[in-house]
Design a protein around this motif. Structure first.
Motif, PDB file in Angstrom:
ATOM      1  N   ALA A   1      -9.063  -0.638   4.289  1.00  0.00           N
ATOM      2  CA  ALA A   1      -9.730  -1.608   3.428  1.00  0.00           C
ATOM      3  C   ALA A   1      -8.919  -2.887   3.302  1.00  0.00           C
ATOM      4  O   ALA A   1      -9.455  -3.997   3.400  1.00  0.00           O
ATOM      5  CB  ALA A   1      -9.985  -0.998   2.056  1.00  0.00           C
ATOM      6  N   LYS A   2      -7.607  -2.740   3.090  1.00  0.00           N
ATOM      7  CA  LYS A   2      -6.743  -3.903   2.905  1.00  0.00           C
ATOM      8  C   LYS A   2      -6.647  -4.754   4.167  1.00  0.00           C
ATOM      9  O   LYS A   2      -6.455  -5.974   4.095  1.00  0.00           O
ATOM     10  CB  LYS A   2      -5.341  -3.454   2.483  1.00  0.00           C
ATOM     11  CG  LYS A   2      -5.261  -2.838   1.099  1.00  0.00           C
ATOM     12  CD  LYS A   2      -5.387  -3.883   0.003  1.00  0.00           C
ATOM     13  CE  LYS A   2      -5.122  -3.281  -1.360  1.00  0.00           C
ATOM     14  NZ  LYS A   2      -5.233  -4.314  -2.446  1.00  0.00           N
TER      15      LYS A   2
ATOM     16  N   ASN B   1      -7.207   5.293   4.499  1.00  0.00           N
ATOM     17  CA  ASN B   1      -8.433   4.661   4.021  1.00  0.00           C
ATOM     18  C   ASN B   1      -8.124   3.400   3.216  1.00  0.00           C
ATOM     19  O   ASN B   1      -8.824   2.383   3.345  1.00  0.00           O
ATOM     20  CB  ASN B   1      -9.219   5.654   3.162  1.00  0.00           C
ATOM     21  CG  ASN B   1     -10.564   5.110   2.730  1.00  0.00           C
ATOM     22  OD1 ASN B   1     -11.436   4.848   3.549  1.00  0.00           O
ATOM     23  ND2 ASN B   1     -10.728   4.939   1.431  1.00  0.00           N
ATOM     24  N   THR B   2      -7.061   3.437   2.412  1.00  0.00           N
ATOM     25  CA  THR B   2      -6.648   2.252   1.654  1.00  0.00           C
ATOM     26  C   THR B   2      -6.135   1.164   2.586  1.00  0.00           C
ATOM     27  O   THR B   2      -6.474  -0.020   2.424  1.00  0.00           O
ATOM     28  CB  THR B   2      -5.562   2.618   0.636  1.00  0.00           C
ATOM     29  OG1 THR B   2      -6.044   3.661  -0.223  1.00  0.00           O
ATOM     30  CG2 THR B   2      -5.181   1.418  -0.215  1.00  0.00           C
ATOM     31  N   PHE B   3      -5.316   1.552   3.559  1.00  0.00           N
ATOM     32  CA  PHE B   3      -4.835   0.580   4.543  1.00  0.00           C
ATOM     33  C   PHE B   3      -6.007  -0.089   5.268  1.00  0.00           C
ATOM     34  O   PHE B   3      -5.985  -1.301   5.517  1.00  0.00           O
ATOM     35  CB  PHE B   3      -3.935   1.267   5.572  1.00  0.00           C
ATOM     36  CG  PHE B   3      -2.479   1.308   5.218  1.00  0.00           C
ATOM     37  CD1 PHE B   3      -1.728   0.148   5.138  1.00  0.00           C
ATOM     38  CD2 PHE B   3      -1.844   2.509   4.972  1.00  0.00           C
ATOM     39  CE1 PHE B   3      -0.377   0.177   4.821  1.00  0.00           C
ATOM     40  CE2 PHE B   3      -0.490   2.559   4.665  1.00  0.00           C
ATOM     41  CZ  PHE B   3       0.241   1.386   4.582  1.00  0.00           C
TER      42      PHE B   3
ATOM     43  N   VAL C   1       0.839  -1.190   0.000  1.00  0.00           N
ATOM     44  CA  VAL C   1       0.000   0.000   0.000  1.00  0.00           C
ATOM     45  C   VAL C   1       0.876   1.242   0.000  1.00  0.00           C
ATOM     46  O   VAL C   1       0.636   2.200  -0.713  1.00  0.00           O
ATOM     47  CB  VAL C   1      -0.941   0.002   1.220  1.00  0.00           C
ATOM     48  CG1 VAL C   1      -1.731   1.307   1.296  1.00  0.00           C
ATOM     49  CG2 VAL C   1      -1.890  -1.193   1.163  1.00  0.00           C
TER      50      VAL C   1
ATOM     51  N   SER D   1      -2.346   4.469  10.438  1.00  0.00           N
ATOM     52  CA  SER D   1      -1.299   3.578   9.926  1.00  0.00           C
ATOM     53  C   SER D   1       0.053   3.869  10.545  1.00  0.00           C
ATOM     54  O   SER D   1       1.048   3.222  10.225  1.00  0.00           O
ATOM     55  CB  SER D   1      -1.207   3.693   8.396  1.00  0.00           C
ATOM     56  OG  SER D   1      -1.099   5.042   7.993  1.00  0.00           O
TER      57      SER D   1
ATOM     58  N   GLN E   1     -13.718   9.413   5.357  1.00  0.00           N
ATOM     59  CA  GLN E   1     -13.196   8.269   4.596  1.00  0.00           C
ATOM     60  C   GLN E   1     -14.197   7.113   4.660  1.00  0.00           C
ATOM     61  O   GLN E   1     -14.675   6.760   5.742  1.00  0.00           O
ATOM     62  CB  GLN E   1     -11.843   7.832   5.152  1.00  0.00           C
ATOM     63  CG  GLN E   1     -10.798   8.936   5.182  1.00  0.00           C
ATOM     64  CD  GLN E   1     -10.595   9.598   3.835  1.00  0.00           C
ATOM     65  OE1 GLN E   1     -10.467   8.915   2.809  1.00  0.00           O
ATOM     66  NE2 GLN E   1     -10.578  10.927   3.831  1.00  0.00           N
TER      67      GLN E   1
ATOM     68  N   ASN F   1     -13.959   3.946   4.578  1.00  0.00           N
ATOM     69  CA  ASN F   1     -13.594   2.742   5.325  1.00  0.00           C
ATOM     70  C   ASN F   1     -13.354   2.996   6.810  1.00  0.00           C
ATOM     71  O   ASN F   1     -12.888   2.107   7.519  1.00  0.00           O
ATOM     72  CB  ASN F   1     -12.341   2.117   4.707  1.00  0.00           C
ATOM     73  CG  ASN F   1     -12.589   1.643   3.287  1.00  0.00           C
ATOM     74  OD1 ASN F   1     -13.608   1.026   2.991  1.00  0.00           O
ATOM     75  ND2 ASN F   1     -11.670   1.955   2.385  1.00  0.00           N
TER      76      ASN F   1
ATOM     77  N   GLN G   1      -6.252   9.859   3.539  1.00  0.00           N
ATOM     78  CA  GLN G   1      -6.638   9.213   2.291  1.00  0.00           C
ATOM     79  C   GLN G   1      -5.883   7.899   2.100  1.00  0.00           C
ATOM     80  O   GLN G   1      -6.463   6.887   1.690  1.00  0.00           O
ATOM     81  CB  GLN G   1      -6.375  10.158   1.119  1.00  0.00           C
ATOM     82  CG  GLN G   1      -7.313  11.353   1.083  1.00  0.00           C
ATOM     83  CD  GLN G   1      -6.882  12.434   0.115  1.00  0.00           C
ATOM     84  OE1 GLN G   1      -6.052  12.205  -0.769  1.00  0.00           O
ATOM     85  NE2 GLN G   1      -7.424  13.626   0.281  1.00  0.00           N
ATOM     86  N   ARG G   2      -4.595   7.896   2.431  1.00  0.00           N
ATOM     87  CA  ARG G   2      -3.824   6.663   2.338  1.00  0.00           C
ATOM     88  C   ARG G   2      -4.278   5.677   3.418  1.00  0.00           C
ATOM     89  O   ARG G   2      -4.355   4.473   3.182  1.00  0.00           O
ATOM     90  CB  ARG G   2      -2.332   6.961   2.482  1.00  0.00           C
ATOM     91  CG  ARG G   2      -1.444   5.731   2.357  1.00  0.00           C
ATOM     92  CD  ARG G   2      -1.419   5.160   0.955  1.00  0.00           C
ATOM     93  NE  ARG G   2      -0.739   6.045   0.034  1.00  0.00           N
ATOM     94  CZ  ARG G   2      -0.350   5.696  -1.185  1.00  0.00           C
ATOM     95  NH1 ARG G   2      -0.587   4.478  -1.622  1.00  0.00           N
ATOM     96  NH2 ARG G   2       0.251   6.558  -1.976  1.00  0.00           N
TER      97      ARG G   2
END
Length: 532
Positions: free
Chosen positions: A398-399, A394-396, A46, A373, A425, A427, A391-392
């Motif tokens: 989800a993963k 949010n990706t973490f 990520v 994170s 966000q 997630n 924003q980053r």
């Protein structure tokens, strides 16, 4: 304030200390990188860099290595992981053996055992360009300087006491001599050499922990305290940069980094991150303990949340020991964990999810550790840096199948302008706020989109609130799920309170108190209070 945040857990079990990160100073005149500088481009997850896809492990027990041999092997780990699927693992026993065995069982990683560091070095000698010399006895910061150069020079760090043995083992080229140098000299002379996405603040008294990942990623390494020079190093990093390791004083360490737009990622006592990061697993991570709570009347809801999961070293050691307690699974429980494990140790995160309790008797549920994170104080970050960070994150989220974030900050509970950024966000469903050095107040407030910010109501923490106090406080609160005072988040200090302490609190609660997992707690708050 988390008095024992990084320092205590390994002191009781193995050699310990702390560290963090750094990067080159853009005010310096550009200097040509050292001869033979590494040009390997690493893969990324990520966000964090990863080693070559892992296929086999050459395992050596930590107990067979001296302090300086551990340094040597750790830097060898990092060099090898740049390009080879066959990598090195230092087995410290305990949780370390758990991850090694899981890699073998789950991912079919072939294991070869070694007892001699020299034999291991000879095996991987073709991967190494040479060595960087240091002398920790006469100049402790020479190790910091040497570790910085290992990645760019594709070299191992060798203490003066081991130089002859290393030459005998076949590594004959001395790439640099740092015996009389420190990290500031490196910063001045090689500013164009290091990664700009991370740095590492690592106590030179620490042997092998984190040094493999420092080498793998070409991270500039330093340990200067909370000084103006440290701030200059952090400001020279690029946006979304992380500072690995740990500093000398927690609050100022995190505050200074946050003000520079850099997030701390406590990793100073994390071993084997080079091979652990080299696992590539496309199967989705999935928590088992999610549940939809039944609606009840005339009850008081409680959830417990364990501290310090932002610390990757803790996640890879002490939390696994905490997780092994025989009482786990006999009640509902929440744990903080670092979403960065998705990149740095995905197998360990999967192990926790697979082993999590998930029965009517008790469920385990995981929440992103403070403050997402990595460890940061959102109130001290520049607005643009925080925007990019969430924003980053949010990706973490989800993963890693996480949907709740523990926030650790000071004097920022009312800052809905910050929390709205998190809760915007998709997630992130809720924030659990724990104030740094602040008494818990138990307040609940909502963002414009109906997602809650829930403040801790009690701290189960030796010297602050003991079991009897927490029991008395909760039993005195109303059994009313339609009132904000009908909910209590109990923050559990992992270093001073274990599963037995939590069980004691639960046993002392009134019969109309319901202990639920954090996800159920958030669902109930939103359902029963969200329109009020």
């Amino acid at each position: 304030m988390r008095n024992s945040h990084t320092f205590i857990f390994f002191i009781a079990t193995m050699l310990a200390v702390v560290t963090a990160c750094g990067k080159k100073n853009t005010t310096e005149v550009a200097v040509v990188p050292p001869p033979g500088a590494d040009t390997v481009v690493l893969k990324k997850g990520v966000l964090h860099q990863k080693g070559a896809a892992l296929t086999a492990l050459c395992v050596i027990p930590a107990s067979s290595l001296t302090a300086e041999q551990k340094v040597l092997i750790a830097t060898l780990q990092g060099v090898v992981a740049k390009t080879s699927g066959e990598q090195i693992y230092i087995d410290e026993g305990g949780a370390s053996s758990v991850w090694k065995n899981y890699l073998s069982e789950k991912y079919k990683i072939r294991i070869t055992n070694y007892t001699s560091w020299a034999e291991l070095l000879r095996h991987f000698a073709p991967k190494v360009s040479g060595y960087v010399l240091y002398n920790r006895t006469k100049n402790i910061r020479s190790l910091t300087a040497a570790n910085s150069l290992c990645g760019p020079m594709n070299a191992i760090a060798v203490d003066a006491s081991l130089e002859t043995a290393v030459i005998t083992a076949g590594i004959k080229i001395k790439k640099a001599d740092m015996r009389a140098r420190d990290e500031k000299w490196i910063w001045e002379h090689y500013p164009a050499t290091f990664s700009r996405s991370l740095a590492a603040e690592q106590n030179p008294a620490i042997d092998h922990h984190l040094r493999d990942y420092i080498t793998l990623t070409n991270a500039f390494t330093f340990y200067d305290g909370e000084t103006p020079w440290r701030v200059d190093v952090l400001k020279a990093l690029q946006p979304e940069a992380f500072c690995f390791g740990y500093g000398k004083e927690e609050f100022s360490m995190v505050a200074n980094a946050a003000a520079a737009g850099v997030v701390m990622l406590p990793t100073d006592l994390a071993a084997n991150l080079a091979p652990l990061s080299s696992v590539y697993d496309e199967a989705p991570l999935k928590q088992q303990g999610r549940t939809t709570p039944a609606a009840e009347q005339n009850v008081h809801y409680v959830t417990f949340l364990l501290s310090d999961g932002d610390n990757v070293g803790y996640d890879l050691w002490s939390m696994q020991q905490y997780f092994s307690h025989p009482l786990r699974g006999t009640f509902n429980m929440g744990y903080t964990i670092s979403p960065s494990l998705v990149d740095l140790a995905p197998a360990a995160m999967r192990w926790y999810y697979e082993k999590a309790a998930n029965t009517d008797k008790g469920r385990d549920f995981f929440v992103a550790g403070p403050s997402g994170s990595g460890y940061t104080f959102p109130s001290k970050m520049p607005a643009a840096a925080l925007d990019q960070y969430v924003q980053r994150l949010n990706t973490f989220m989800a993963k890693s199948d996480l949907n709740i974030v523990n926030i650790l900050d000071q004097g920022a509970l009312e800052r809905m302008d910050l929390w709205d950024k998190y809760l915007a966000q998709p997630n992130i469903d809720a924030l659990l706020y724990t104030g740094y050095g602040e008494a818990p107040g138990g307040s609940i407030r909502f963002s414009a989109n109906g997602k809650p910010v829930i403040e801790a109501g009690d701290n189960l923490w030796a010297g602050l609130e003991e079991e009897a106090t927490v029991i008395s406080n909760i039993n005195a609160r109303p059994a009313d799920p339609y009132s904000r005072s009908g909910y209590t988040l109990v923050f559990v200090h992992t270093w001073t309170k274990d599963m037995s302490a939590i069980s004691t609190v639960i046993a002392g609660l009134n019969k109309n108190v319901r202990v639920v997992t954090p996800d159920a707690f958030v669902q109930l708050v939103r359902k029963n209070l969200g329109t009020k």
